[in-house]
Design a protein around this motif. Sequence first.
Motif, PDB file in Angstrom:
ATOM      1  N   LEU B  26       0.828  -1.196   0.000  1.00 25.75           N
ATOM      2  CA  LEU B  26       0.000   0.000   0.000  1.00 25.75           C
ATOM      3  C   LEU B  26       0.865   1.249   0.000  1.00 25.75           C
ATOM      4  CD1 LEU B  26      -2.950   0.559  -0.055  1.00 25.75           C
ATOM      5  CD2 LEU B  26      -2.922   0.843   2.404  1.00 25.75           C
ATOM      6  N   GLU B  29       1.955   1.936  -3.343  1.00 30.97           N
ATOM      7  CA  GLU B  29       0.855   2.435  -4.166  1.00 30.97           C
ATOM      8  C   GLU B  29       0.573   3.896  -3.927  1.00 30.97           C
ATOM      9  OE1 GLU B  29      -2.677   0.282  -3.418  1.00 30.97           O
ATOM     10  OE2 GLU B  29      -2.328  -0.990  -5.143  1.00 30.97           O
ATOM     11  N   LYS B  30       0.684   4.243  -2.666  1.00 28.71           N
ATOM     12  CA  LYS B  30       0.349   5.605  -2.269  1.00 28.71           C
ATOM     13  C   LYS B  30       1.029   6.639  -3.142  1.00 28.71           C
ATOM     14  CE  LYS B  30       1.508   6.420   1.743  1.00 28.71           C
ATOM     15  NZ  LYS B  30       1.908   6.379   3.147  1.00 28.71           N
ATOM     16  N   ASN B  31       2.211   6.287  -3.545  1.00 27.29           N
ATOM     17  CA  ASN B  31       3.007   7.289  -4.225  1.00 27.29           C
ATOM     18  C   ASN B  31       2.640   7.432  -5.684  1.00 27.29           C
ATOM     19  OD1 ASN B  31       4.422   7.733  -1.865  1.00 27.29           O
ATOM     20  ND2 ASN B  31       5.751   5.990  -2.274  1.00 27.29           N
ATOM     21  N   VAL B  33      -0.289   7.929  -7.782  1.00 28.01           N
ATOM     22  CA  VAL B  33      -1.738   8.178  -7.724  1.00 28.01           C
ATOM     23  C   VAL B  33      -2.449   7.693  -8.967  1.00 28.01           C
ATOM     24  CG1 VAL B  33      -3.492   9.976  -7.629  1.00 28.01           C
ATOM     25  CG2 VAL B  33      -1.468  10.130  -6.202  1.00 28.01           C
ATOM     26  N   THR B  34      -1.780   7.766 -10.094  1.00 27.71           N
ATOM     27  CA  THR B  34      -2.491   7.470 -11.338  1.00 27.71           C
ATOM     28  C   THR B  34      -2.265   6.054 -11.851  1.00 27.71           C
ATOM     29  OG1 THR B  34      -0.630   8.387 -12.551  1.00 27.71           O
ATOM     30  CG2 THR B  34      -2.497   9.845 -12.122  1.00 27.71           C
ATOM     31  N   SER B  35      -1.578   5.234 -11.061  1.00 28.74           N
ATOM     32  CA  SER B  35      -1.338   3.889 -11.585  1.00 28.74           C
ATOM     33  C   SER B  35      -2.651   3.110 -11.694  1.00 28.74           C
ATOM     34  CB  SER B  35      -0.357   3.148 -10.679  1.00 28.74           C
ATOM     35  OG  SER B  35      -0.940   2.944  -9.424  1.00 28.74           O
ATOM     36  N   LYS B  37      -4.254   0.032 -11.326  1.00 31.50           N
ATOM     37  CA  LYS B  37      -3.863  -1.221 -10.683  1.00 31.50           C
ATOM     38  C   LYS B  37      -4.657  -2.398 -11.222  1.00 31.50           C
ATOM     39  CE  LYS B  37      -4.423   1.095  -6.978  1.00 31.50           C
ATOM     40  NZ  LYS B  37      -3.771   2.330  -7.450  1.00 31.50           N
ATOM     41  N   GLY B  42      -5.352  -4.894  -5.569  1.00 32.33           N
ATOM     42  CA  GLY B  42      -6.015  -3.853  -4.783  1.00 32.33           C
ATOM     43  C   GLY B  42      -6.995  -4.457  -3.807  1.00 32.33           C
ATOM     44  N   ARG B  43      -7.712  -5.468  -4.315  1.00 38.26           N
ATOM     45  CA  ARG B  43      -8.790  -5.985  -3.491  1.00 38.26           C
ATOM     46  C   ARG B  43      -8.269  -6.693  -2.257  1.00 38.26           C
ATOM     47  NH1 ARG B  43     -11.069  -9.722  -6.648  1.00 38.26           N
ATOM     48  NH2 ARG B  43     -10.501 -11.454  -5.328  1.00 38.26           N
ATOM     49  N   LEU B  46      -7.216  -4.674   0.555  1.00 38.91           N
ATOM     50  CA  LEU B  46      -8.104  -3.765   1.248  1.00 38.91           C
ATOM     51  C   LEU B  46      -9.166  -4.443   2.087  1.00 38.91           C
ATOM     52  CD1 LEU B  46      -8.625  -0.926  -1.318  1.00 38.91           C
ATOM     53  CD2 LEU B  46      -7.416  -0.868   0.839  1.00 38.91           C
TER      54      LEU B  46
ATOM     55  N   THR C  54     -16.055  -5.333  -0.278  1.00 34.31           N
ATOM     56  CA  THR C  54     -14.610  -5.346  -0.414  1.00 34.31           C
ATOM     57  C   THR C  54     -13.936  -4.349   0.518  1.00 34.31           C
ATOM     58  OG1 THR C  54     -14.990  -5.775  -2.741  1.00 34.31           O
ATOM     59  CG2 THR C  54     -12.762  -5.213  -2.093  1.00 34.31           C
ATOM     60  N   PHE C 162     -12.899  -0.032 -10.094  1.00 37.09           N
ATOM     61  CA  PHE C 162     -12.341  -0.217  -8.756  1.00 37.09           C
ATOM     62  C   PHE C 162     -11.007   0.505  -8.507  1.00 37.09           C
ATOM     63  CE2 PHE C 162     -12.522  -2.230  -4.771  1.00 37.09           C
ATOM     64  CZ  PHE C 162     -11.251  -2.615  -4.418  1.00 37.09           C
ATOM     65  N   PRO C 163     -10.047   0.326  -9.388  1.00 36.11           N
ATOM     66  CA  PRO C 163      -8.770   1.012  -9.110  1.00 36.11           C
ATOM     67  C   PRO C 163      -8.950   2.515  -8.964  1.00 36.11           C
ATOM     68  CG  PRO C 163      -8.545  -0.528 -10.917  1.00 36.11           C
ATOM     69  CD  PRO C 163     -10.002  -0.416 -10.630  1.00 36.11           C
ATOM     70  N   ASN C 167      -7.935   4.664  -5.783  1.00 39.34           N
ATOM     71  CA  ASN C 167      -7.035   5.807  -5.926  1.00 39.34           C
ATOM     72  C   ASN C 167      -7.608   7.046  -5.281  1.00 39.34           C
ATOM     73  OD1 ASN C 167      -4.919   4.621  -7.186  1.00 39.34           O
ATOM     74  ND2 ASN C 167      -5.735   4.933  -9.235  1.00 39.34           N
ATOM     75  N   HIS C 170      -7.461   6.807  -1.603  1.00 40.01           N
ATOM     76  CA  HIS C 170      -6.103   7.051  -1.122  1.00 40.01           C
ATOM     77  C   HIS C 170      -5.777   8.526  -1.137  1.00 40.01           C
ATOM     78  CE1 HIS C 170      -4.390   2.795  -1.957  1.00 40.01           C
ATOM     79  NE2 HIS C 170      -5.283   2.839  -0.995  1.00 40.01           N
TER      80      HIS C 170
END
Lengths: 126, 390, 179
Positions: B26, B29-31, B33-35, B37, B42-43, B46, C54, C162-163, C167, C170
């Motif tokens: 995570l 990922e935080k860094n 923003v636009t990736s 995923k 991701g699921r 979370l 989720t 979802f992504p 995002n 976040h």
Amino acid sequence: MMRRFIRKGDILIAGMLVCIAVFIWLPAVLNSSGRLTAYIYEDGILKESILLSEDTASRTIEVHGGRILIEDGRIGYIEADCPDRTCMRSGMLSKAGQTSACVPNRTMIVIENKKADRDLPDAVTY
Amino acid sequence: MTEKDKEAALNRYLEEHFIEEEKAGLEAEKNSVTSAKRPETGRSRLIPYSNPKAKYYCLIGLLIVSIIALVIVDAVRKKDLLKVNYGFSMGTVVIENIYGEKDYQPIFDDIGGIIEECDGRLSLTNEDSLISVLNRTHTADFGKEAGRLFDPLKKLYEDSDGAFDITVGSISALWAIGTENARVPEEDEIEDGLSHIDGSLISSADGIVTSGEGQITDLGAVGKGYVCDLIKDYLVEKDIHGACISVGGSILLYGAHGDDPVYTVAIRDPEGEASDTIGTLALSDCCVSTSGNYEKTYEEYGVIYHHIMDPKTGYPVENDLVSATVISDSGLLSDALSTACFTLGLEKGMALAQAYGAEAVFIDHAHQIFVTPGTELNITNDRYRFADAD
Amino acid sequence: MRKLSSGRIALLGLFFALTIVLSVIENLLLPDFAFLPPGAKPGLSNIVVMLTATISGVFPTFLLITVKSLFVLFTRGGSAFFMSLAGGLLSGFVMTVMLKANLKNVSFAGIGMLSAVSHNFGQLLISMLYTKTSKMIYYLPVLILFGIVSGFLTGLVLNIVFPGIINSLHAYRKGGKYE
């Protein structure tokens, strides 16, 4: 691009569900073509059941006081020692719901269709 | 809030809600923003593992639900159960269709018992039956059954001007149609037999039934219909879901088959084989009986004699009809009326049926069909047609 | 149950509102077609239910399902309520099991299909109870097929979306306002 969003497991699940759906749907379809079965009762007890649609070989069955012939998907009494011979007069049966009974000898033949048949009456008055 | 505090708050949040090892991913990922995923990673990261046992609870929940589902489906499908039994009783074929009952064998047994017992009481061929006692000694104790059985028959005798008469037994016994002793009696025998026929001499009081000297009472014309009434009482008492019982051609319809309270009853083709029919009726909760000249016959020198005797002539009924079918709430009446109407012929028979509020279907020698007004018969045999269809 | 922070409550509230709006839109746009068996719907609200399952966990998901059913109770009556509840709960069970199982090869599309089919099945059971006929069972193959299609589509939508949602969550969190 779609590949990223759909995975093998999804396809597997979809396939499984389709199979289940077809599996449930098939018996409903198959039954409507009818599997004619003839039942021979002796004294109220089932003596034998014959699948008319499959049993094509011709053969005779001895029952109490008579003989029953099965041939070409049809069944009927060919010999009986009862006084009025109603059973023999009924001839050869071939359709679901038809019955032929030798009352003095307490034997009877009945043809049934496996699926509840809408065309057939529930009873015949005579 | 300083950056550090925010960081700390985020970490606390992560600790609270996420599993340790996921945190690393995570952070990465935080860094970005636009990736975009891939959904899976991701699921899994979370899902708050708030209750690790949730999976098992849900599986158990599913199990319970499947059990409930099975119970529901079973209960609902129970109505579609049909069990058919074929038997012999009262000298004829009995077919019993019982619907919506799982435990059908006791029902069949009970119904068989009812028919046997009734036959034992009312059968002419049984020497110990109440009817035989009546015929020998001209008095018999029928108990509570007397009124129910004999009163309507007496009334029908009067309403039909004697066309229906249970004392016709003295004539029927001579002919014995349908047995090995069937023959054409001599004229003097018939004269003698006729002299004993008088339905007015039958009386029932307090359960005791008496008949006149020399009379032979024959309930053969009504026995099957009467037993249908007895069976119906049983079905009501046992709260059976539905049944369609055929006692030698007298039909009892009760309840519903599956969801449908309407049964389809077909009328036999007088000229055809056992399973040839002329048409069908859609009926519910009633009894149907038919009298016809084709059921039991005897042939001598090319002449066919049938078994329904005319109490006035001593010979088999001869008129415009070949069969009469009557529908009534009472099995006894449907059977008796069918005999009465058949004997009376088309006009008077139709009038009698209507007077009794029964529905009727008559077939004549010319393949014409007459029905009571409002009766919906669906003709399925193109050799027959409605009388006014020409 | 975890402690419910205000941010979380707000998020859940958003989900609740969203699912109800989706179901309303669904009902408005697609009245019961004659040839569709009762209960066959695209199931747009399923998207949000899966999302809630989720992100927020088991309890909020079932809470959401119940709230949705209550909404149905007030708008469409008692029988629809039971159908929605039964279908929703069954679908919720299935969904939770699937998510907890966390299979690598299954995305929201697969979960969506299973939950849609089980949702329809739950509704079918209740409708069988109500109409007291077993003829309804003949709908089963059709419902399964419908469930496959609708579940797949809604799952696919969630796969794509979802992504982006994560995002933005976040980003929101990063700004610290979430706490």
